[in-house]
Motif scaffolding. Structure first.
Motif, PDB file in Angstrom:
ATOM      1  N   UNK A 263      55.893  52.568  25.240  1.00 16.74           N
ATOM      2  CA  UNK A 263      55.177  51.875  26.310  1.00 16.74           C
ATOM      3  C   UNK A 263      54.752  50.514  25.778  1.00 16.74           C
ATOM      4  N   UNK A 264      54.472  49.557  26.670  1.00  7.13           N
ATOM      5  CA  UNK A 264      54.083  48.223  26.188  1.00  7.13           C
ATOM      6  C   UNK A 264      52.844  48.273  25.294  1.00  7.13           C
TER       7      UNK A 264
ATOM      8  N   UNK B  21      45.435  52.310  26.953  1.00  7.14           N
ATOM      9  CA  UNK B  21      44.096  52.523  27.515  1.00  7.14           C
ATOM     10  C   UNK B  21      44.118  52.524  29.039  1.00  7.14           C
ATOM     11  N   UNK B  22      45.262  52.186  29.635  1.00  5.99           N
ATOM     12  CA  UNK B  22      45.373  52.186  31.086  1.00  5.99           C
ATOM     13  C   UNK B  22      45.797  53.575  31.575  1.00  5.99           C
ATOM     14  N   UNK B  23      45.122  54.038  32.607  1.00  6.25           N
ATOM     15  CA  UNK B  23      45.368  55.388  33.112  1.00  6.25           C
ATOM     16  C   UNK B  23      46.827  55.572  33.542  1.00  6.25           C
TER      17      UNK B  23
ATOM     18  N   UNK C  11      46.188  43.218  40.241  1.00  2.92           N
ATOM     19  CA  UNK C  11      46.841  44.036  39.232  1.00  2.92           C
ATOM     20  C   UNK C  11      46.646  43.268  37.929  1.00  2.92           C
ATOM     21  N   UNK C  12      46.608  43.906  36.781  1.00  4.06           N
ATOM     22  CA  UNK C  12      46.770  45.333  36.560  1.00  4.06           C
ATOM     23  C   UNK C  12      45.518  46.134  36.859  1.00  4.06           C
ATOM     24  N   UNK C  13      45.529  47.379  36.426  1.00  6.08           N
ATOM     25  CA  UNK C  13      44.487  48.350  36.689  1.00  6.08           C
ATOM     26  C   UNK C  13      43.119  47.841  36.235  1.00  6.08           C
TER      27      UNK C  13
END
Length: 336
Positions: A72-73, A78-80, A245-247
């Motif tokens: 993943x990036x 920490x992003x859901x 965006x983002x979250x």
């Protein structure tokens, strides 16, 4: 009285589920033709009996390690959303008797990745050396969203239609009275960020509305995001809707709107491109899109399992995106 500590076998699962050993094996690996009911019954029995695949024995038969890599990036765990994607992938891998290892950026150099059977790359980033090396390598790769231009094609791409999803959010705030929506877009080095920007630009052009966009990087401190929002809302010509965006940016947007003496959901509509638990309980609750991240992880892993089973490459697998309407887009106040 003794306790039975015998290891549960595949035959035990098959007998309990009332199917053949071959059917039980195919159900647990995601292969074979059978009804969804049969496949689900076998999986439930396997879980009930706490059956686990003997990865060493299977590896000797198939020349595989039974382990795949997940990338993943950087700075996104920490992003859901990314956690849910990872959980979906692990959940499907477990059903197939496989293990998943997370690949940090340091694995860009050959080494441990050579020992893995294949790879999932979620939101591949332009110029990322690990992404480029894995796509150019001999092992099957499945990407969650499209890979960077100029790189070799992966075995499969699992994707959301972010152009259409952005248009759907914009149509929604338009129907609720917005005529000057602004967007806070994610990193343009990822396909979904570019697709969102393209959808926004086309939508504005169709209505003859000037674009108002701000980039919001994943690693941007919230105080920087807040300053950008304060500037966006200050003075004449402020937007009457913000799609973020983002979250997490939507929460900051609501705070900035209140700080400007405005009412979120009435003076300025707010919508988040990515849903989260917090958006459903804050005041006002925030309209968002459900990107179905767990389903993204499951479908990516299913495509990788298909690659390892020798199925043809070139497939594209869509993941649905659904609009969740909440209080933050109830409508522009009538006296405006």
């Amino acid at each position: 009285m003794g306790t039975d500590t015998r290891t549960v076998t595949l035959q035990d699962v098959a007998d309990r589920a009332g199917v053949s050993r071959a059917t039980a094996s195919q159900a647990l690996s995601g292969k074979g033709r059978m009804s969804d009911e049969t496949r689900q019954r076998v999986r439930e029995v396997a879980a009930e009996l706490e059956y686990s695949v003997n990865l060493i024995a299977r590896g000797l038969r198939t020349a595989r390690t039974g382990t795949v890599g997940l990338s993943v990036p950087d700075l996104t765990l920490s992003f859901r959303y990314y956690m849910d994607v990872a959980f979906g992938a692990v959940e499907r891998a477990k059903e197939a008797g496989m293990l998943v290892t997370l690949l940090p950026p340091a694995f860009a150099q050959p080494g441990i990745t050579d020992q893995l059977d294949g790879f999932l790359i979620i939101d591949p980033v332009d110029g990322d050396p690990l992404t480029e090396r894995l796509l150019a390598g001999p092992k099957p790769v499945v990407t969650g969203e499209d890979p960077p231009a100029g790189t070799p094609e992966p075995f499969a791409v699992v994707y959301g239609d972010h152009d259409s999803a952005m248009r759907r959010l914009l149509d929604h705030v338009w129907e609720r009275g917005s005529r000057h929506p602004a967007v806070m877009l994610p990193d343009p080095s990822m396909a979904w960020g570019r697709d969102m920007a393209r959808g926004y630009a086309a939508w504005c052009a169709e209505r003859g509305i000037p674009e108002r966009r701000v980039l919001s990087w994943f690693d941007a401190p919230m105080e920087v995001v807040r300053r950008e929002l304060d500037d966006l809302l200050a003075g004449p010509g402020r937007p009457d809707a913000i799609i973020s965006a983002p979250e997490g940016v939507a929460i900051v947007a609501v705070e900035a709107i209140r700080a400007a003496g405005l009412v979120p959901g009435r003076d300025v509509l707010v919508a988040s491109y990515v849903d989260s638990d917090a958006l459903s309980v804050m005041q006002p609750t925030v309209t968002s899109l459900d990107l179905h991240p767990r389903e993204m992880g499951i479908r990516c892993m299913e495509a990788l399992i298909a690659a390892l089973d020798g199925e043809p490459a070139g497939r594209r697998v869509p993941v649905p995106i659904d609009l969740i309407e909440r209080e933050s887009t109830q409508g522009i106040a009538q006296d405006h």
